[in-house]
Structure formats: C-alpha cells, structure tokens
Design a protein around this motif. Structure first.
Motif, PDB file in Angstrom:
ATOM      1  N   SER A 134      18.671  40.647  76.385  1.00 20.14           N
ATOM      2  CA  SER A 134      19.563  40.270  75.274  1.00 20.14           C
ATOM      3  C   SER A 134      21.015  40.625  75.574  1.00 20.14           C
ATOM      4  O   SER A 134      21.305  41.523  76.365  1.00 20.14           O
ATOM      5  N   GLY A 148      18.023  37.689  72.376  1.00 21.79           N
ATOM      6  CA  GLY A 148      18.762  36.465  72.670  1.00 21.79           C
ATOM      7  C   GLY A 148      20.207  36.729  73.049  1.00 21.79           C
ATOM      8  O   GLY A 148      20.670  37.858  73.108  1.00 21.79           O
ATOM      9  N   ASN A 149      20.901  35.641  73.330  1.00 22.53           N
ATOM     10  CA  ASN A 149      22.320  35.710  73.705  1.00 22.53           C
ATOM     11  C   ASN A 149      23.095  34.712  72.857  1.00 22.53           C
ATOM     12  O   ASN A 149      22.985  33.521  73.070  1.00 22.53           O
ATOM     13  N   ALA A 151      22.520  38.307  70.717  1.00 24.37           N
ATOM     14  CA  ALA A 151      21.290  38.816  70.094  1.00 24.37           C
ATOM     15  C   ALA A 151      21.294  38.539  68.597  1.00 24.37           C
ATOM     16  O   ALA A 151      22.284  38.788  67.926  1.00 24.37           O
TER      17      ALA A 151
END
Ligand code: PLP
Length: 566
Positions: A134, A148-149, A151
């Motif tokens: 992340s 995620g990117n 996050a």
C-alpha cells in the motif's frame, strides 16, 4: 555484538533486543524484546517501541515513531520529507539544515504489510492494518484495514474478544459498540466545545462540510439539523415553486414527502421496481408520458392539474436508484432531479453514460443526507446535509438554514433555524474516516447473508444490479408470512423491523392526495412481505449464522409458499 552489524554508540537498545545481520542503526531508540531483521536501517531520532517486529529490508527514517507491539513487514519504506530536493536554491548540495523532518507515528498494535510505503506526516492508528504494497498518503483510523495506492479504508479490524455467546440475543442494530470504540475521540469533541463555547457554526461545521463534500464527490456540502430539512432546503434552493409537483415513490419514510409538502410542493407517486424496491423506470416513464400533458410549454400532471417540476428518487436501504435512466427522463421532460440519499452515504452507481462509478449525492441537482443516529453515518442526535455541485443552490440552502441570512441580522428572505450544531459536526467528523470501512463491512455482512440463505426459495434476498454498490443501510428480505417470521425471530432473541409497513399513498396523512388501493401494485404487494434483518458493521459471523438458521428453521416449519415476483 555481531560484526556484520553497524550499531552506533548513540543507539539506545532496550533489554533482549534481537538483531539479525547487516543492520544499520544510529541515533535511534529500540524498546525491550523488539526483533529486527536483516538489512534494516533505522536513522537518528527514530524510535521503536517494545515487542515490535521489524522485518528485513525495511527503512525507518528520521522522525518516525513506532509504538509498542507493532509489526512491520519486509521492505517497508518511510518518507519524512514531502518535498525532497538534492540541491538548495543556489545549486549547492542540501545539508541536514535544509530539510524539515515531518514526523510519522505508528500507534501501538498496528501492522504494516510488506512493501508498503508510508508518506511523511501520517499517523497510523492503534491496531490498524496496512495491506502489503500500500501507499499510505493520509492518517489511518484506529482499528481499520487499509490497502491500495493511495491506501483506502476497506473495513474494520474484527475484535476476537467480542465474540458473542452462541445463544446471545442479536440486536437489530448495535449503536453502542461504535461509540464505545471511539469514546476517547468523541469525548474530546465535547470537551473542545465546552472549553471554547463554540456550540453553533464555526470551524467544526465548516471542516465537517468540507470533508463530507469530499467523501460524497460533491463540490458543496451544507450541514443542517436533519435529513428532512436537508430535503426541504434542497427543494426550496432549487427554486421549485409552491404548488409544483415533485414525483417520488410510495415505498419510503414519510420524511421524503413531508419535505416536499413543507416546501410548498405536492408529492405524486410512481411505483417501485419489484427487484430493487427503488423507483421503477417503467412507472416513471409511464407517468411522464401518459399521466402528464404539455400546457403552455410546461409538463402538467393530469391528476392534480399542477406543473411537474422535479423527480425525487430515494436511494432506499442503501442502494441507489437507476440514475442514468432517471436523468435521461428528467432531461427529456425538463425536470430537476433531487436525490433522497438519507439512507445511502457512500453508495455508488455505475453510470453507463459516463463509464464510471458515481457516489450518492454527486449526481442530481442536489441530494439530502440524514445523520439520524442509526444511519450509516449517524450523529449522537439529529443531523443532516445537502450536497450539490450548484453554488447557487448551496448558497440558498445556507441562507435557508440560518433565518434567510448570509450576514447576521440581514435577512434577504424568511428562512428557518435549521443549522447543524458544532458538537454534532465534530462528532460526525470523528466518525467520517470510519464510514468507508463500516460500509465495506456492511457489504461483507450482506454477502454472508446471501451465502447463508441462498438457495432457500422461500426467502427472497435483496437484489443488487451490476451497476450498484449498495451500502446496506438495511438488509431487507421478503417472505410470505412476515408477521409470523418476525415473531419467531423475536422468540429467538433476534431483532427485526419493517421498512415500511404501509406505502405512503395509503397512509392516513395522505388521504387528501386521493390515491386508492391498487394504484401502486408493487409497493402494495411487497409492504406485507418485507422484513429487515439485523444489519450493522459489527454484526459477528456467529450472530449472522444464528439469524440465518432461525429464518431457515421458520420457513421449513411453516411450509410457506415462495414469494412470487412478476
Ligand atoms: C429515506 C429517508 N428520507 C428522509 C429521512 C429524514 O431524515 P431525518 O430523520 O434526519 O429527518 C430519512 C430518515 O429517517 C429517510 O430514511
């Protein structure tokens, strides 16, 4: 000391720290019993608490504070400068004096997955979990999972200590747990208000409005004191004239139509869709094409002889109405669309026309949200908000909520006392970062109900079209013998509720609208069959299994007929 490690003299190593090989530590502090893997570098003015685990190839830079019991995976990178440069303005190489270290804190019990990057100036909350790989760009609330990117919040961390006993009662809604979990931060809001006497308006309201607008992908948010007022001010702010008709659905809470009437407009209904229980596009089209006519360039309802001004779809139970189709019809007939998003904070709709997901509250001319305590985002009292991309509508709503004034004691119009108070705004702002996680958890709970009850042909489960990401404010099933099922669940200690038992067109309050039984067959057919099962983010798997088992036991025993859908 291992000769393959470089541990500077100024490092404060606690008791029983376990070091692997090729470790570079200088000017930092490491707490008792912490374990550090190979190829880890920890810079000066960084600190690591007790009983932490820092896995190999991780880089902990200056200014990072890692509290006790934290897990850091392999190859985690920390950043401490948002605007790093190699050289100064005059071209020389930067020295330490040129950069400003921005601190980062990893609170106790948190876990950072391998390969994650934590940007400068970020706090990762207690027990939070950052998914592997992340990119953390902003604070992570305590007890939440992000990934995620950039996050994003996925869900809350389950609490293994809170597993209820197998036969413990299952409430319809648990409003205590989330407040106890956030108690310290919520109490801080009260303290701040008491110490500043800032009770109405001010920075707390402004900053919550900004954050909620951002959450809903809308340009403006106007915080008000209820969802009902949010709807009323949105309608008035959209310049709908007294006596104009607003088209909505009979399967909703009466506040939808109360707001219409209180704004001086007239509610008229179209039926709901049998699968989603939201506004039926076929019924809306039929109403606009066949039950209205053009008079002097305006669309006029044949039943009331009044001009039709707006469509008011309700995103009921946390699922959005089919907005592309509604907007198309609105455009074709020159109507405004106002969303009743009171049950749909964070719900999403895939617009086939725009080829992207859109958030509730970002699509119509304006939308209304309720922060009644039981809503997906609830205040500790009453609250609501209007979201809109129309600056004029935002301005008018702001005036309406505050006695028709922009400047104190200068009243351009007569308005209302409809402000959200500063304490509620502060409390809502504490809760807002958790909303995405709570919504994700509601979606998981809904998927679990589907897994547990699928295949039971006597229980009709909620339908989520491919264009919808519902946030399950309610989980509504349909059965033939609803009252008996409700009683069966009650005897088993399981809460349930009905949303709503009588469609609005058949309520006493609307006798004057002259609707009759049979006018909206779908709304009338589902009303005696719908039952809302327990649904809240902290609902435990064991509780859900018990609910599902009791529902299945009841339908098996009662040998009832399946619910038939046209
Ligand atoms: C669909 C719907 N519309 C409007 C409202 C009104 O919100 P409030 O209770 O905050 O006035 C509610 C809340 O109960 C609702 O569920």
């Amino acid at each position: 000391m291992n000769p393959l490690n470089s541990i500077a003299d100024n490092v404060k190593l606690g008791k029983d720290v376990k070091l692997s090989k090729f470790i570079n530590l200088y000017g930092c502090e490491i707490g008792d019993e912490t374990k550090i893997g190979a190829f880890v570098e920890i810079q000066k003015n960084a600190s690591v608490g007790k009983r932490c685990k820092i896995s190999s190839h991780t880089f902990v830079c200056e200014g990072v504070r890692i509290e006790d019991n934290v897990f850091i995976g392999h190859g985690v990178t920390f950043i401490n400068d948002s605007y790093p440069r190699a050289t100064t303005a005059d071209g020389g190489l930067q020295t330490e004096a040129d950069w400003k270290v921005e601190p980062t804190v990893i609170r106790k019990g948190a876990s950072i997955g391998s390969g994650a990057t934590i940007l400068a100036n970020v706090i990762v909350g207690e027990n939070a979990i950052v998914g592997a790989g992340s990119m953390v760009t902003k604070d992570v609330p305590a007890n939440t999972i992000v990934a995620g990117n950039p996050a994003r919040v996925l869900r809350s961390v389950p609490d293994p200590k809170k597993q209820p006993a197998a036969d413990a009662p299952v409430p319809f809604l648990d409003l205590v747990t989330p407040h106890v979990e956030l108690e310290a931060e919520l109490v801080e809001v009260f303290k701040k208000a008491l110490h500043s006497a800032g009770f109405v308006g001010g920075a707390a309201v402004d900053s919550f409005e900004k954050a909620f607008a951002e959450f809903s992908d809308a340009e403006h948010c106007v915080a008000v004191n209820s969802g009902t007022d949010a709807l009323r001010f949105a309608i008035m702010g959209a310049d709908i004239q007294p006596g104009d008709v607003i088209v909505t659905v009979p399967n909703t809470f009466i506040a939808t139509t109360e707001a219409v009437s209180q704004a001086g407009a007239i509610p008229e209904f179209v039926d709901i869709d049998e699968q989603t229980y939201n506004m039926s596009i076929a019924s809306l089209r039929d109403y606009l094409e066949n039950q209205c006519q053009r008079e002097n360039g305006r669309l006029v309802s044949k039943r009331s002889g009044r001009a039709v001004a707006a469509i008011l779809p309700v995103h009921l139970y946390g699922q959005m109405a089919d907005m592309d189709a509604i907007l198309d019809l609105a455009e074709q007939f020159g109507l405004i669309v106002i969303e009743d998003a009171c049950q749909a904070h964070g719900a999403e709709y895939f617009s086939r026309k725009q080829n992207r997901w859109l958030k509730a509250g970002s699509i119509g001319r304006a939308a209304a949200f309720s922060f009644y305590p039981g809503k997906n985002l609830g205040a500790c009292g009453e609250g609501g908000a209007i979201t809109t991309n129309d600056p004029e509508l935002a301005k008018k709503s702001r005036m309406l909520r505050d006695h028709g004034s922009v400047r104190k004691y200068y009243h351009d119009v007569e308005g209302y006392n409809g402000r959200l108070d500063a304490i509620q705004a502060g409390l809502l702002h504490v809760k807002l970062p958790h909303l995405a996680g709570w919504n994700a958890s509601r979606r998981d709970r809904a998927a679990d109900y589907h897994r547990l009850l699928d295949g039971n042909k006597d229980v009709l489960l909620p339908h989520e079209p491919s264009w919808s990401r519902a946030v399950y404010h309610l989980f509504v099933v349909r059965v033939q013998e609803r009252e008996q099922l409700m009683e069966h669940l009650k005897q088993a200690g399981i809460g349930s509720a009905i949303h709503y038992p009588i469609p609005l067109h058949l309520q006493k309050a609307y006798v004057s609208l002259n609707y009759r039984e049979g006018d909206f067959p779908v709304a009338e057919r589902i009303a005696p069959q719908i039952l809302s099962l327990p649904m809240f983010p902290q609902l435990a798997p064991e509780q859900q299994e018990r609910v599902a088992a009791e529902v299945a036991a009841f339908v098996a025993k009662s040998q009832q007929k399946p619910v038939l859908v046209d």
